[in-house]
Write a protein that holds these residues in place. Sequence first.
Motif, PDB file in Angstrom:
ATOM      1  N   TRP A  23      -0.105   3.680  -8.956  1.00 24.36           N
ATOM      2  CA  TRP A  23      -1.323   3.080  -9.533  1.00 24.36           C
ATOM      3  C   TRP A  23      -1.796   1.892  -8.701  1.00 24.36           C
ATOM      4  O   TRP A  23      -3.002   1.746  -8.440  1.00 24.36           O
ATOM      5  N   ALA A  24      -0.869   1.022  -8.288  1.00 21.59           N
ATOM      6  CA  ALA A  24      -1.242  -0.151  -7.495  1.00 21.59           C
ATOM      7  C   ALA A  24      -1.844   0.266  -6.160  1.00 21.59           C
ATOM      8  O   ALA A  24      -2.847  -0.309  -5.707  1.00 21.59           O
ATOM      9  N   THR A  25      -1.253   1.280  -5.529  1.00 26.29           N
ATOM     10  CA  THR A  25      -1.786   1.758  -4.244  1.00 26.29           C
ATOM     11  C   THR A  25      -3.200   2.302  -4.408  1.00 26.29           C
ATOM     12  O   THR A  25      -4.105   1.984  -3.625  1.00 26.29           O
ATOM     13  N   SER A  26      -3.406   3.129  -5.430  1.00 25.45           N
ATOM     14  CA  SER A  26      -4.736   3.707  -5.667  1.00 25.45           C
ATOM     15  C   SER A  26      -5.763   2.626  -5.973  1.00 25.45           C
ATOM     16  O   SER A  26      -6.891   2.661  -5.451  1.00 25.45           O
ATOM     17  N   ALA A  27      -5.397   1.645  -6.819  1.00 22.82           N
ATOM     18  CA  ALA A  27      -6.336   0.588  -7.190  1.00 22.82           C
ATOM     19  C   ALA A  27      -6.716  -0.266  -5.989  1.00 22.82           C
ATOM     20  O   ALA A  27      -7.889  -0.624  -5.806  1.00 22.82           O
ATOM     21  N   PHE A  73      -6.307  -6.870   2.614  1.00 18.68           N
ATOM     22  CA  PHE A  73      -5.752  -5.934   1.643  1.00 18.68           C
ATOM     23  C   PHE A  73      -4.414  -5.364   2.103  1.00 18.68           C
ATOM     24  O   PHE A  73      -3.594  -4.967   1.278  1.00 18.68           O
ATOM     25  N   SER A  74      -4.195  -5.310   3.403  1.00 19.72           N
ATOM     26  CA  SER A  74      -2.878  -4.909   3.907  1.00 19.72           C
ATOM     27  C   SER A  74      -1.814  -5.910   3.475  1.00 19.72           C
ATOM     28  O   SER A  74      -0.715  -5.539   3.040  1.00 19.72           O
ATOM     29  N   ILE A  75      -2.150  -7.211   3.569  1.00 24.40           N
ATOM     30  CA  ILE A  75      -1.209  -8.254   3.134  1.00 24.40           C
ATOM     31  C   ILE A  75      -1.019  -8.209   1.625  1.00 24.40           C
ATOM     32  O   ILE A  75       0.107  -8.325   1.117  1.00 24.40           O
ATOM     33  N   ILE A  76      -2.115  -8.026   0.886  1.00 23.78           N
ATOM     34  CA  ILE A  76      -2.016  -7.954  -0.576  1.00 23.78           C
ATOM     35  C   ILE A  76      -1.147  -6.769  -0.993  1.00 23.78           C
ATOM     36  O   ILE A  76      -0.338  -6.882  -1.927  1.00 23.78           O
ATOM     37  N   ARG A  77      -1.300  -5.651  -0.294  1.00 19.90           N
ATOM     38  CA  ARG A  77      -0.483  -4.474  -0.629  1.00 19.90           C
ATOM     39  C   ARG A  77       1.004  -4.757  -0.411  1.00 19.90           C
ATOM     40  O   ARG A  77       1.841  -4.404  -1.245  1.00 19.90           O
ATOM     41  N   LYS A  78       1.338  -5.450   0.680  1.00 20.44           N
ATOM     42  CA  LYS A  78       2.738  -5.784   0.940  1.00 20.44           C
ATOM     43  C   LYS A  78       3.287  -6.744  -0.118  1.00 20.44           C
ATOM     44  O   LYS A  78       4.414  -6.576  -0.595  1.00 20.44           O
ATOM     45  N   ILE A  79       2.469  -7.757  -0.478  1.00 20.16           N
ATOM     46  CA  ILE A  79       2.908  -8.709  -1.505  1.00 20.16           C
ATOM     47  C   ILE A  79       3.089  -8.012  -2.847  1.00 20.16           C
ATOM     48  O   ILE A  79       4.068  -8.239  -3.568  1.00 20.16           O
ATOM     49  N   PHE A  81       3.733  -4.797  -3.433  1.00 22.80           N
ATOM     50  CA  PHE A  81       4.930  -3.952  -3.412  1.00 22.80           C
ATOM     51  C   PHE A  81       6.201  -4.786  -3.461  1.00 22.80           C
ATOM     52  O   PHE A  81       7.191  -4.387  -4.086  1.00 22.80           O
ATOM     53  N   PHE A  82       6.190  -5.953  -2.815  1.00 25.27           N
ATOM     54  CA  PHE A  82       7.366  -6.829  -2.839  1.00 25.27           C
ATOM     55  C   PHE A  82       7.693  -7.243  -4.272  1.00 25.27           C
ATOM     56  O   PHE A  82       8.852  -7.154  -4.717  1.00 25.27           O
ATOM     57  N   PHE A  83       6.681  -7.688  -5.014  1.00 23.03           N
ATOM     58  CA  PHE A  83       6.920  -8.118  -6.389  1.00 23.03           C
ATOM     59  C   PHE A  83       7.291  -6.933  -7.289  1.00 23.03           C
ATOM     60  O   PHE A  83       8.118  -7.070  -8.196  1.00 23.03           O
ATOM     61  N   ILE A  84       6.677  -5.766  -7.030  1.00 21.25           N
ATOM     62  CA  ILE A  84       7.046  -4.585  -7.826  1.00 21.25           C
ATOM     63  C   ILE A  84       8.510  -4.233  -7.606  1.00 21.25           C
ATOM     64  O   ILE A  84       9.253  -3.943  -8.564  1.00 21.25           O
ATOM     65  N   PHE A  85       8.946  -4.275  -6.343  1.00 24.20           N
ATOM     66  CA  PHE A  85      10.345  -3.943  -6.048  1.00 24.20           C
ATOM     67  C   PHE A  85      11.297  -4.990  -6.622  1.00 24.20           C
ATOM     68  O   PHE A  85      12.397  -4.659  -7.067  1.00 24.20           O
ATOM     69  N   ILE A  86      10.863  -6.269  -6.623  1.00 22.96           N
ATOM     70  CA  ILE A  86      11.700  -7.315  -7.221  1.00 22.96           C
ATOM     71  C   ILE A  86      11.876  -7.057  -8.717  1.00 22.96           C
ATOM     72  O   ILE A  86      12.997  -7.097  -9.256  1.00 22.96           O
TER      73      ILE A  86
END
Length: 308
Positions: A23-27, A73-79, A81-86
């Motif tokens: 969902w986060a990737t699509s949004a 948005f590349s940086i936002i996507r990494k951030i 995903f980082f918080f999702i994985f945490i």
Amino acid sequence: MVIDNLYIYLGTVSVVGVAVIWWATSALLKSKSNREKRLRRLKNFNSVQTSLPKAEGQIGEIDAAVEKIESRFSIIRKITFFFIFIVLGLALSLPFLNSMPAAMVSLMVAVATTVLGFAAKPVIENIIAGVVLSLSKAIRVGDTVVIEGQYGTVEDISLNHTIIKLWNWKRLIIPSSKMLSLELESFTYNDTYIWVHVEFYTSYENDLELVREMAIESVKSSKHFISQDPPDFWVMDLDKDSYQCWVAGWTNSASRAWSLGSDIRTGIAMRFQAAGIKTHNFQVRMEPHPMGFEQESSLHTLSSSVQG
């Protein structure tokens, strides 16, 4: 039975985690695509129409803005995903916390709270604000705004700051955390149409109908006036010495609104000057009045200074 429940819990958390990542990737991809398409549709990236030459090989402003959006948005996507994985890692490790010493868990939480609460607070505040601004529709790259009393175009929204390219091509740089609390006036939030009005004053001695015709003609004669309907004219107030008048007309962009306002003011001034029309009436009269010698002397001195 306990093991079965553990497997069910871990499997559920994993499925939810995958769904959240999808969902986060699509949004994020949809939001990035919408902003890039909007920028590509812009014909002008400036708050004031200019004819600044572009150097050979220099990338266009819209293309540069699109590249910045992709990078941001590349940086936002990494951030993200980082918080999702945490969060996902914490959720998966919950069943195993009982096997860890309570003192160790308390120490880890205390250290993390201290680091995030003090050392990294300004950075985290800016990053969170930058992400919020990047995903917000209230302010977007390419919008023409008035902020902090300054008129310009939003040139970039990074995770640390927002850059406003002012009408004179200077840059106003505002930290992201501060940007969230500022009030701004947007010229392009819903659409690009703007009703430009000019205020002026004219003496009661003048023919008001002639003033109205000249003011309306000043709007209609501008190439930046865009409307099927004629301009509007109002008498807004009756001051002691003059009429307060407004004249207004439509245009279709913020940069053309700047030029239309200039054309209206110039047209009114030139037409009034050619017709001998006074913009206002103000007179100072010093009439004789029976009084003592000292008062009369003081009035003579004042009259001389005014005439001088």
